[in-house]
Design an enzyme around this catalytic site. Structure first.
Site, PDB file in Angstrom:
ATOM      1  N   GLU A 103       0.884  -1.173   0.000  1.00 11.61           N
ATOM      2  CA  GLU A 103       0.000   0.000   0.000  1.00 11.61           C
ATOM      3  C   GLU A 103       0.914   1.213   0.000  1.00 11.61           C
ATOM      4  O   GLU A 103       1.613   1.473   0.979  1.00 11.61           O
ATOM      5  CB  GLU A 103      -0.912  -0.015   1.218  1.00 11.61           C
ATOM      6  CG  GLU A 103      -2.107   0.921   1.069  1.00 11.61           C
ATOM      7  CD  GLU A 103      -2.004   2.155   1.931  1.00 11.61           C
ATOM      8  OE1 GLU A 103      -1.483   3.167   1.416  1.00 11.61           O
ATOM      9  OE2 GLU A 103      -2.430   2.113   3.085  1.00 11.61           O
TER      10      GLU A 103
ATOM     11  N   GLU B 152       3.352  13.718  -4.224  1.00 11.24           N
ATOM     12  CA  GLU B 152       2.813  13.531  -2.880  1.00 11.24           C
ATOM     13  C   GLU B 152       3.611  14.365  -1.873  1.00 11.24           C
ATOM     14  O   GLU B 152       4.819  14.187  -1.725  1.00 11.24           O
ATOM     15  CB  GLU B 152       2.851  12.055  -2.482  1.00 11.24           C
ATOM     16  CG  GLU B 152       2.189  11.777  -1.153  1.00 11.24           C
ATOM     17  CD  GLU B 152       2.134  10.297  -0.822  1.00 11.24           C
ATOM     18  OE1 GLU B 152       1.124   9.857  -0.248  1.00 11.24           O
ATOM     19  OE2 GLU B 152       3.103   9.575  -1.134  1.00 11.24           O
TER      20      GLU B 152
END
Length: 493
Positions: free
Chosen positions: A252, A386
């Site tokens: 993830e 990000e």
């Protein structure tokens, strides 16, 4: 000062190199404690212990499912008994407000309880097959993968530990676990509770330290599965290391998630959910709704309310429960501030925040004011990369088609949301967004029963729900011939 130990083969032990690292309180920079750092040799000993426990002693693997379930339920009970202590520990180590830590600890207890129940549900099945070869019975069963290496990030230390350990142990695997060396305290405490609950020796092993340990876990031929939550860059490196024995993977990774707000949405509700999407946990959330897209006819109204409410957020000692606490480390704070500078240099307009916060009791902490950028364009780094902090970018759109195109204009695919009063439109758009976790008229909600994971460069596999258990299992096909006489295939023999 206390030095926290690692846990290998049922023993608490210091690292063989004899070196330690500091665990720091991000609110004031104070050293909370130190941890012994594990070496490659320590890591190999942990892998050896897990391998022996799975393949040789087999106590946990062969334990009947009801007994295994009782151990996991005991872990859940112990977590609940120690919830306040562990929440304070999480807040002081990571920086999130205390009320958020209390939720995280309770969620972790719920995760262990959920998987303790799930493993007692029926599994496997029977397949209908052709009778041409005789009386063949086809059965599928699920078995544990084996030795599982698990690596967790610093932003949700306890939650991620529970998400990984509970299903892996429920499935009958053994584990070598590495938390982030920045925020290891609640994970260490969890291993004390695992020991207290009666987990057999070697079943769960804890190593402490930095990237050298992760590389060894990824490369080891004795590790059957590797799970990792963290950055895409590190995930790519681990994937390459894991190719040696084709170990099973569950990653993830990063995100740059879209939050699409249509003109017919409840704007007041959308504003508050947008704030939850980007400022919860100081924005240090992989699923953060960091790219906000607002239909042009309501953008001014949305921005006015969004900026006003954001400016009212309180920052302070996370133990006193402000709206936001400090970022996890000075290094990470500096990274976020550098992105804010990049945004300004690219031509985006800061309409809220945009700087370090040092007022009063926050003078020595790693605080960044919640920041909103307007006048953003799709090619800007603050829109594409990000940031992992309390930084939102806002852009406008004029049509449903344009909104979908803007939402999907990213290499990531972890999460996304749509706000609208038109349920048909909500479903049309949400089905077009290429992401694994999506919301309609809300943001950042998650449940033990529902899967969590992403598309594209946001990772592979799923955590939570029945999907999370299946990640830690292998499917075996068994063909049983109920008529074992000669088959009559070789007619001339």
């Amino acid at each position: 000062m206390e030095i926290k130990k690692m846990y290998i083969n049922g023993q608490w032990t210091q690292g063989s190199p004899g070196t330690t690292s500091d665990v720091v309180n991000p609110f004031n920079g104070d050293i909370l404690c130190r941890i012994w750092e594990s070496s490659i040799e320590d890591t190999r000993e942990a892998i050896k212990a897990a391998k022996n426990a799975f393949y040789t002693t087999r106590e946990w693997r062969d334990m009947d499912v009801e007994a295994r379930s009782r151990v996991l339920l005991k872990v859940a009970e112990l977590i609940e008994e120690n919830q306040e202590e562990m929440a304070a520990m999480e807040t002081q180590n990571m920086g999130k407000p205390l009320r958020e830590s209390l939720i995280d600890i309770a969620d972790g207890a719920g995760t262990f309880r959920y998987y303790a129940g799930l493993i007692q549900a029926p599994q496997g099945g029977v397949c209908s097959v052709s009778k041409s070869s005789g009386e063949i019975h086809s059965i599928t069963v699920r078995e544990p993968v084996g030795v599982c290496a698990q690596i967790t990030p610093w932003n949700y230390p306890f939650t991620m530990a529970a998400w990984k350990l509970a299903p892996a142990l429920a499935a009958g695997n053994t584990v070598v676990f590495k938390p982030s060396h920045k925020t290891p305290l609640t994970t260490i405490r969890l291993f004390e509770l695992l020991e207290e609950a009666g987990l057999p020796k070697g079943t769960a092993n804890l190593v402490l330290g930095g990237s050298v340990i992760g590389c060894e876990l990824g490369e080891s031929m004795d590790v059957d599965m590797l799970t990792f939550t963290g950055s895409t860059k590190v995930g790519q490196s681990l994937q390459r290391l894991a190719a040696g024995n084709m170990k099973k993977l569950g990653f993830e990774l990063g995100g740059k998630s879209p939050n699409v707000i249509f003109a017919d949405a409840d704007i007041d509700g959308a504003v508050e959910w947008a704030m939850m999407g980007i400022f919860y946990n100081q924005g240090e959330v992989c699923s953060s709704g960091s790219r906000i897209f607002v239909e042009d006819s309501v953008k001014d109204e949305f921005m006015e309310k969004f900026v006003k409410k954001t400016k009212a957020l309180t920052l302070g000692d996370p133990m006193k429960d402000p709206d936001m606490g400090p970022l996890v480390t000075k290094e990470h704070m500096d990274r976020v501030l550098e992105y804010i500078k990049i945004g300004r240099d690219e031509g985006a307009k800061v309409v809220c925040g945009g700087e370090r916060y040092t007022d009063g009791e926050c003078a020595d902490g790693y605080f960044v004011l919640p920041t909103i950028f307007d006048q953003c364009s799709p090619d800007m780094r603050i829109v594409r990369e990000e940031i992992f902090g309390p930084v939102a970018t806002v852009q406008s759109f004029s049509s449903e088609k344009e909104a979908v195109a803007m939402a999907n204009d990213t290499c990531y695919g972890l999460a996304g949301a749509v706000f609208t009063s038109d349920s048909a439109k909500a479903m049309r758009v949400i089905k077009e967004i290429r992401a694994g976790i999506t919301w309609i008229n809300c943001y950042n909600l998650g449940y033990n029963q529902t899967p969590w994971g992403g598309y594209k460069m946001s990772g592979t596999g799923r955590e939570l729900g029945i999907y999370g258990l299946e990640e830690y299992q292998e499917v075996k096909q068994i063909h049983m011939n109920l008529n074992p006489g000669p088959v009559g295939w070789y007619v001339n023999s």
